[in-house]
Design an enzyme around this catalytic site. Structure first.
Site, PDB file in Angstrom:
ATOM      1  N   HIS A   1     -23.377 -16.193 -53.500  1.00 25.78           N
ATOM      2  CA  HIS A   1     -22.764 -14.884 -53.690  1.00 25.78           C
ATOM      3  C   HIS A   1     -23.189 -13.878 -52.609  1.00 25.78           C
ATOM      4  CE1 HIS A   1     -21.640 -11.592 -56.867  1.00 25.78           C
ATOM      5  NE2 HIS A   1     -21.449 -11.173 -55.638  1.00 25.78           N
TER       6      HIS A   1
ATOM      7  N   TYR B   1     -46.805   1.968 -45.352  1.00 27.43           N
ATOM      8  CA  TYR B   1     -45.677   1.882 -44.419  1.00 27.43           C
ATOM      9  C   TYR B   1     -44.636   2.947 -44.755  1.00 27.43           C
ATOM     10  CZ  TYR B   1     -41.759  -0.314 -41.932  1.00 27.43           C
ATOM     11  OH  TYR B   1     -40.702  -0.586 -41.106  1.00 27.43           O
TER      12      TYR B   1
ATOM     13  N   GLU C   1     -18.764  -5.447 -60.586  1.00 28.77           N
ATOM     14  CA  GLU C   1     -20.131  -5.957 -60.674  1.00 28.77           C
ATOM     15  C   GLU C   1     -21.076  -4.933 -61.307  1.00 28.77           C
ATOM     16  OE1 GLU C   1     -20.447  -9.336 -57.576  1.00 28.77           O
ATOM     17  OE2 GLU C   1     -19.973  -7.562 -56.435  1.00 28.77           O
TER      18      GLU C   1
ATOM     19  N   TYR D   1     -43.578 -11.038 -40.939  1.00 31.55           N
ATOM     20  CA  TYR D   1     -44.336 -10.148 -41.838  1.00 31.55           C
ATOM     21  C   TYR D   1     -43.483  -9.056 -42.480  1.00 31.55           C
ATOM     22  CZ  TYR D   1     -44.393  -6.279 -38.523  1.00 31.55           C
ATOM     23  OH  TYR D   1     -44.023  -5.241 -37.728  1.00 31.55           O
TER      24      TYR D   1
ATOM     25  N   HIS E   1     -22.334  -8.585 -49.522  1.00 30.78           N
ATOM     26  CA  HIS E   1     -22.152  -9.983 -49.164  1.00 30.78           C
ATOM     27  C   HIS E   1     -22.537 -10.161 -47.694  1.00 30.78           C
ATOM     28  CE1 HIS E   1     -18.981 -10.511 -52.629  1.00 30.78           C
ATOM     29  NE2 HIS E   1     -20.162 -10.132 -53.062  1.00 30.78           N
TER      30      HIS E   1
ATOM     31  N   HIS F   1     -25.640  -3.624 -53.409  1.00 29.26           N
ATOM     32  CA  HIS F   1     -25.257  -5.041 -53.379  1.00 29.26           C
ATOM     33  C   HIS F   1     -24.268  -5.273 -52.246  1.00 29.26           C
ATOM     34  CE1 HIS F   1     -23.575  -8.881 -54.415  1.00 29.26           C
ATOM     35  NE2 HIS F   1     -22.400  -8.349 -54.711  1.00 29.26           N
TER      36      HIS F   1
HETATM   37 ZN   LIG Z   1     -20.635  -9.388 -54.962  1.00 28.27          ZN
END
Ligand SMILES: [Zn+2]
Length: 236
Positions: A156, A209, A74, A114, A95, A93
Site C-alpha cells: 500500500h 535533534y 482512508e 542513522y 503512496h 499518509h
Molecule cells: Zn493509501
C-alpha cells in the site's frame, strides 16, 4: 464547524508540498489533524490543487462527519491512530514510491542509515496487508507503528506521524529517503546495518535533534553564550 481556517490552509499546503516533492502521486495521499472534539481530514476525491479550506472535513470521536464533503476513504486509520496515540496530532499518509516498493515486498526498513532515528526508533516496520478503509488496516497500522512515528503499509504505502502537519511531513520525507537508500544498498548486495548499541547512541542524540537550546541534551546545542563584547566575529 470549528474556526480553524489557518489550520485548514496549512493542511492543503502540506498536501500540495507532498505532491510537489514527489512524495505522493495524484490524490492518493491524505492528512488529518487533531482538533478539539475530533479531527480534521482531507476530503475524498478532490485534487489538492482544487481543494478549498471549507472542503476539509471535520469528524467527531464517534466517527461521524459534518458538512457536505465526504472524508477521505482512508479516514479510518487516521481516526484510530489519533485515538490510540495521544502523543501525536497529525497523521500523513502517502503512496511514496520507494516506501511503496518496500511495502509491496513486505520489507521493514532496518537501521541502514542513522537518520532512521527521525522515525522514533531503529526500524520502520511494514504492516501486513488489509484492504484500504477497513478497521483491519487500522489494527495492522497500529501494530506496525507501536510507539514509533512511521510505518509502511503492506502492499500500500506509508504513514508518518507528528505533532504538526509540518513535522509529519518531515518524517515522511526522511522515511522516503531512507527507503530509497535501503533499496540502493540492497541492489549493491546489502548495506552495513547499524547495531543496537550504535542505534541507542543515535536515539539518545535524536532527543535534542531539531530542538532549541532550553530543551536540548546535546552539549553543542547547550553551549550557547552571549555574543562577544566587540559585537560579533571579525575577519582576521
Ligand atoms: Zn493509501
Amino acid at each position: 464547524m470549528t474556526d480553524d481556517r489557518d489550520l485548514r490552509e496549512e493542511m492543503i499546503a502540506t498536501c500540495l508540498r507532498m505532491n510537489a516533492s514527489g512524495l505522493n502521486i495524484g490524490a492518493a495521499g491524505n492528512l488529518s489533524v487533531r482538533v478539539e472534539g475530533g479531527l480534521l481530514i482531507t476530503p475524498s476525491g478532490i485534487a489538492y490543487d482544487k481543494m478549498r479550506p471549507e472542503q476539509i472535513v471535520e469528524m467527531d470521536w464517534e466517527g461521524r462527519y459534518y458538512g457536505d464533503f465526504v472524508p477521505s476513504s482512508e479516514w479510518r486509520f487516521h481516526y484510530d491512530i489519533l485515538k490510540a496515540r495521544p502523543d501525536v496530532d497529525a497523521v500523513l499518509h502517502s503512496h511514496a514510491v520507494n516506501c511503496s516498493i518496500l511495502a509491496c515486498c513486505r520489507l521493514d526498513i532496518p537501521p541502514v542509515h542513522y537518520m532512521i532515528g527521525v522515525s522514533g526508533g531503529d526500524v520502520v516496520k511494514c504492516s501486513g496487508y488489509a484492504p484500504f478503509g477497513t478497521a483491519e488496516l487500522s489494527v495492522e497500522a497500529l501494530s506496525a507503528l507501536e510507539d514509533r512515528m512511521a510505518c509502511l503499509l503492506g502492499n500500500h504505502g506509508v504513514i508518518a506521524l507528528g505533532k504538526t502537519p509540518a513535522k509529519a511531513f518531515a518524517v515522511l520525507e526522511e522515511v522516503e529517503n531512507l527507503a530509497r537508500v535501503y533499496i540502493g544498498t540492497r541492489m549493491l548486495g546489502g548495506g552495513v546495518i547499524l547495531g543496537k548499541e550504535e542505534m541507542t547512541v543515535v536515539l539518545e542524540r535524536f532527543k535534542s535533534y531539531g530542538k532549541q537550546a532550553d530543551e536540548a541534551v546535546d552539549t553543542a546545542v547547550k553551549n550557547r553564550v552571549e555574543p562577544p563584547p566587540h559585537g560579533g566575529s571579525k575577519r582576521l
